[in-house]
Scaffold this motif. Structure first.
Motif, PDB file in Angstrom:
ATOM      1  N   SER A  16      41.183  39.347  32.371  1.00 49.56           N
ATOM      2  CA  SER A  16      40.230  40.328  31.343  1.00 49.56           C
ATOM      3  C   SER A  16      38.828  40.804  32.003  1.00 49.56           C
ATOM      4  N   ILE A  17      38.425  39.967  32.774  1.00 46.66           N
ATOM      5  CA  ILE A  17      37.134  40.426  33.335  1.00 46.66           C
ATOM      6  C   ILE A  17      37.368  41.704  34.352  1.00 46.66           C
ATOM      7  N   CYS A  18      38.525  41.796  34.991  1.00 48.07           N
ATOM      8  CA  CYS A  18      38.901  42.918  35.693  1.00 48.07           C
ATOM      9  C   CYS A  18      39.270  44.284  34.950  1.00 48.07           C
ATOM     10  N   GLU A  19      39.664  43.957  33.780  1.00 48.25           N
ATOM     11  CA  GLU A  19      40.484  45.299  33.052  1.00 48.25           C
ATOM     12  C   GLU A  19      39.427  46.349  33.082  1.00 48.25           C
ATOM     13  N   PRO A  20      38.226  46.290  33.140  1.00 51.02           N
ATOM     14  CA  PRO A  20      37.295  47.934  33.287  1.00 51.02           C
ATOM     15  C   PRO A  20      37.519  48.325  34.858  1.00 51.02           C
ATOM     16  N   LEU A  21      38.051  47.697  35.535  1.00 47.45           N
ATOM     17  CA  LEU A  21      37.815  48.272  36.867  1.00 47.45           C
ATOM     18  C   LEU A  21      38.895  49.248  37.203  1.00 47.45           C
ATOM     19  N   GLN A  22      38.712  50.221  38.072  1.00 46.79           N
ATOM     20  CA  GLN A  22      39.445  51.077  38.582  1.00 46.79           C
ATOM     21  C   GLN A  22      39.877  50.457  39.850  1.00 46.79           C
ATOM     22  N   THR A  23      41.240  50.948  40.301  1.00 46.59           N
ATOM     23  CA  THR A  23      41.826  49.994  41.478  1.00 46.59           C
ATOM     24  C   THR A  23      40.953  50.029  42.792  1.00 46.59           C
ATOM     25  N   GLU A  24      40.163  51.268  43.114  1.00 44.72           N
ATOM     26  CA  GLU A  24      39.309  51.270  44.284  1.00 44.72           C
ATOM     27  C   GLU A  24      38.323  50.180  44.173  1.00 44.72           C
ATOM     28  N   ASP A  25      37.726  49.790  43.010  1.00 36.20           N
ATOM     29  CA  ASP A  25      36.667  48.696  42.737  1.00 36.20           C
ATOM     30  C   ASP A  25      37.187  47.261  43.118  1.00 36.20           C
ATOM     31  N   TYR A  26      38.379  46.912  43.089  1.00 34.15           N
ATOM     32  CA  TYR A  26      38.853  45.440  43.374  1.00 34.15           C
ATOM     33  C   TYR A  26      38.624  45.302  44.989  1.00 34.15           C
ATOM     34  N   LYS A  38      39.827  41.237  44.086  1.00 33.97           N
ATOM     35  CA  LYS A  38      40.972  41.094  44.221  1.00 33.97           C
ATOM     36  C   LYS A  38      41.023  39.893  44.937  1.00 33.97           C
ATOM     37  N   TRP A  39      40.077  39.593  45.821  1.00 34.32           N
ATOM     38  CA  TRP A  39      40.185  38.352  46.620  1.00 34.32           C
ATOM     39  C   TRP A  39      40.061  37.216  45.572  1.00 34.32           C
ATOM     40  N   HIS A  40      38.955  37.360  44.597  1.00 37.13           N
ATOM     41  CA  HIS A  40      38.829  36.306  43.653  1.00 37.13           C
ATOM     42  C   HIS A  40      40.284  35.968  42.949  1.00 37.13           C
ATOM     43  N   LEU A  41      40.921  37.121  42.555  1.00 37.97           N
ATOM     44  CA  LEU A  41      42.019  36.793  41.865  1.00 37.97           C
ATOM     45  C   LEU A  41      43.223  36.004  42.654  1.00 37.97           C
ATOM     46  N   GLN A 136      35.092  33.132  37.591  1.00 36.12           N
ATOM     47  CA  GLN A 136      34.826  34.078  36.701  1.00 36.12           C
ATOM     48  C   GLN A 136      33.242  34.478  36.482  1.00 36.12           C
ATOM     49  N   GLU A 137      32.517  33.338  36.765  1.00 34.08           N
ATOM     50  CA  GLU A 137      30.881  33.838  37.112  1.00 34.08           C
ATOM     51  C   GLU A 137      30.765  34.899  38.201  1.00 34.08           C
ATOM     52  N   LEU A 138      31.531  34.252  39.378  1.00 30.04           N
ATOM     53  CA  LEU A 138      31.142  34.972  40.603  1.00 30.04           C
ATOM     54  C   LEU A 138      31.707  36.400  40.294  1.00 30.04           C
ATOM     55  N   LEU A 139      32.836  36.659  39.859  1.00 26.23           N
ATOM     56  CA  LEU A 139      33.288  37.924  39.536  1.00 26.23           C
ATOM     57  C   LEU A 139      32.662  39.002  38.912  1.00 26.23           C
ATOM     58  N   LEU A 140      31.926  38.362  37.797  1.00 23.21           N
ATOM     59  CA  LEU A 140      31.014  39.065  36.980  1.00 23.21           C
ATOM     60  C   LEU A 140      29.679  39.650  37.682  1.00 23.21           C
ATOM     61  N   THR A 141      29.267  38.651  38.438  1.00 22.40           N
ATOM     62  CA  THR A 141      28.333  39.163  39.129  1.00 22.40           C
ATOM     63  C   THR A 141      28.460  40.068  40.411  1.00 22.40           C
ATOM     64  N   ASP A 142      29.818  39.643  41.002  1.00 17.28           N
ATOM     65  CA  ASP A 142      30.118  40.357  42.199  1.00 17.28           C
ATOM     66  C   ASP A 142      30.582  41.894  41.747  1.00 17.28           C
ATOM     67  N   ILE A 143      31.240  41.939  40.634  1.00 12.37           N
ATOM     68  CA  ILE A 143      31.386  43.447  40.205  1.00 12.37           C
ATOM     69  C   ILE A 143      30.292  44.074  39.771  1.00 12.37           C
ATOM     70  N   LYS A 144      28.969  43.383  39.262  1.00 11.07           N
ATOM     71  CA  LYS A 144      27.891  44.054  38.959  1.00 11.07           C
ATOM     72  C   LYS A 144      27.152  44.431  40.330  1.00 11.07           C
ATOM     73  N   TYR A 145      27.306  43.919  41.448  1.00 11.38           N
ATOM     74  CA  TYR A 145      26.668  44.339  42.514  1.00 11.38           C
ATOM     75  C   TYR A 145      27.486  45.638  43.229  1.00 11.38           C
ATOM     76  N   ILE A 146      28.830  45.589  43.092  1.00  8.64           N
ATOM     77  CA  ILE A 146      29.480  46.640  43.616  1.00  8.64           C
ATOM     78  C   ILE A 146      29.403  47.785  42.782  1.00  8.64           C
ATOM     79  N   LEU A 147      29.514  47.842  41.465  1.00  6.91           N
ATOM     80  CA  LEU A 147      29.160  48.968  40.774  1.00  6.91           C
ATOM     81  C   LEU A 147      27.707  49.393  40.669  1.00  6.91           C
ATOM     82  N   GLY A 148      26.646  48.433  40.613  1.00 10.27           N
ATOM     83  CA  GLY A 148      25.169  48.670  40.882  1.00 10.27           C
ATOM     84  C   GLY A 148      24.893  49.236  41.972  1.00 10.27           C
TER      85      GLY A 148
END
Length: 382
Positions: A16-26, A38-41, A136-148
């Motif tokens: 569910s943490i990954c649901e807002p992502l586009q494929t390229e974000d993974y 996708k590596w976390h998954l 899950q925590e790392l996913l959230l913060t890694d996603i923020k860094y990627i998008l930020g």
């Protein structure tokens, strides 16, 4: 809740943490410390396959032998692995293939957990739950860094609340000199670095009841905090100069106004939000500028019963070291904490990205002093 339901609930939350992502974000890995989603998954799935299904599943067939090389993180005992800096080069396996891998392992785990399991498997299962929740925590913060770090500052989710305003309390909490017990004392799960419980002597000290805010940190910036070497460790001052650091991560000065990248996109800086994404170097320099200091992890643990915590990981002045009597578990499972107990600082508490049941007062997080992509903050002591 049955073991199968517990397992699937944790696994579904990761997805569910990954649901807002586009494929390229993974696939993106902007820096070494950030892993592609996708590596976390894949890695969290590999953990259950490697440590539970392969040794304990009846007639279990490994999904793909190459995945041990792709998704092993740091377990030397388990074999060779893709080095951390190359995780972003893994265009294959695809995102769809990794979700198929998760489904395959989830089905096998559900079948295993529907039967009676041994104490050994139960212990590994609980560790696996906590391991996935850490990711899950790392996913959230890694996603923020990627998008930020995307020039367009895309929105991850407008519904995800990462900041709450702080009502600053001017009074400090006083703790008397004495001998105190530190470390985990219960019978439920804890990580091995929270053991063994032991006594420490503390001098009298005072600690702030609240975290520092964006407003108080902005005062530090305006006072020239990033241009005065007197507030910094020599190593921290070198870091500032080498990297051109002028503000916390995700702060942007746009035409004289400060903005902050959040999961909801780029927003005006709220002065009452807790300052976050701060390195230890910055936390130390800010404390020095305020004529105060960071608490030790032992002071924090003793005092934390008297203040609210859990929204930010809080830097302490303590080096990440083993407690008296610490011993590594045998085999691959014991590799984790012991091998990292060097050149890092302890953070205490939890953050808005930390799963709720991980909020133990004895939880010891640890990072190198320059890192700040996690939700790190500042609480001062004197």
């Amino acid at each position: 809740m049955s073991l199968v339901d517990q397992f699937l609930t944790i696994r579904k939350y990761t997805e569910s943490i990954c649901e807002p992502l586009q494929t390229e974000d993974y696939v993106v890995q902007p820096i070494e410390d950030v892993s592609p989603p996708k590596w976390h998954l894949g890695h969290t799935t590999w953990f259950f396959e490697t440590f539970i299904l392969k040794p304990h599943g009846v007639n279990y067939q490994e999904y793909n032998p190459d995945y041990n090389f792709v998704f092993n993180s740091y377990y030397e005992t388990v074999g060779a692995r893709v080095i951390r800096t190359d995780r972003g080069n893994l265009s294959r396996p695809s995102v769809n293939e990794i979700y198929q891998y998760r489904h395959y392992v989830d089905e096998a785990m559900s079948s295993l957990l529907s039967e009676t399991i041994t104490d050994e498997v139960m212990e590994l299962l609980i560790l696996g739950f906590n391991h996935e929740q850490q990711h899950q925590e790392l996913l959230l913060t890694d996603i923020k860094y990627i998008l930020g770090n995307n020039p367009l500052f895309p929105v991850y989710s407008s519904d995800w609340i990462e900041h709450e305003e702080i009502q600053i309390q001017p009074d400090r909490i006083a703790v008397a000199e004495g001998v105190y017990e530190i470390g985990y004392a219960g019978s439920d799960f804890c990580f091995d670095n929270e053991l063994n419980r032991h006594k420490v002597y503390l001098n009298d000290f005072e600690i702030n009841a609240t975290l520092e805010t964006n407003g108080t940190y902005l005062d530090f910036i305006k006072a020239g905090g990033y241009s005065d070497f007197n507030y910094w460790h020599a190593e921290g001052w070198d870091w500032v100069k080498k990297n051109g650091i002028k503000a916390p991560m995700y702060w942007h000065d746009i035409d004289g106004a400060w903005f902050n990248y959040t999961y909801a996109g780029l927003l005006p800086l709220n002065m009452l939000h807790p300052v976050t994404h701060i390195s230890y170097y910055e936390a130390y320099a800010f404390a020095s500028w305020k004529g105060m200091r960071l608490p030790t992890e032992f002071e924090w643990e003793v005092a934390a019963k008297q203040f609210g915590w859990g929204k930010r990981w809080e830097w302490t002045e303590s080096a990440y070291l083993p407690y008296p009597g610490f011993s590594k578990a045998p085999g691959a499972i014991g590799e984790y904490n012991g091998k990292f107990m060097v050149n890092q600082k302890v953070l205490r508490g939890a953050s808005v990205a930390t799963p709720k049941d991980h909020g133990r007062i004895t939880y010891r997080n640890f990072f190198h002093p320059h890192l700040r992509w996690q939700f790190t903050g500042i609480r001062l002591a004197k």
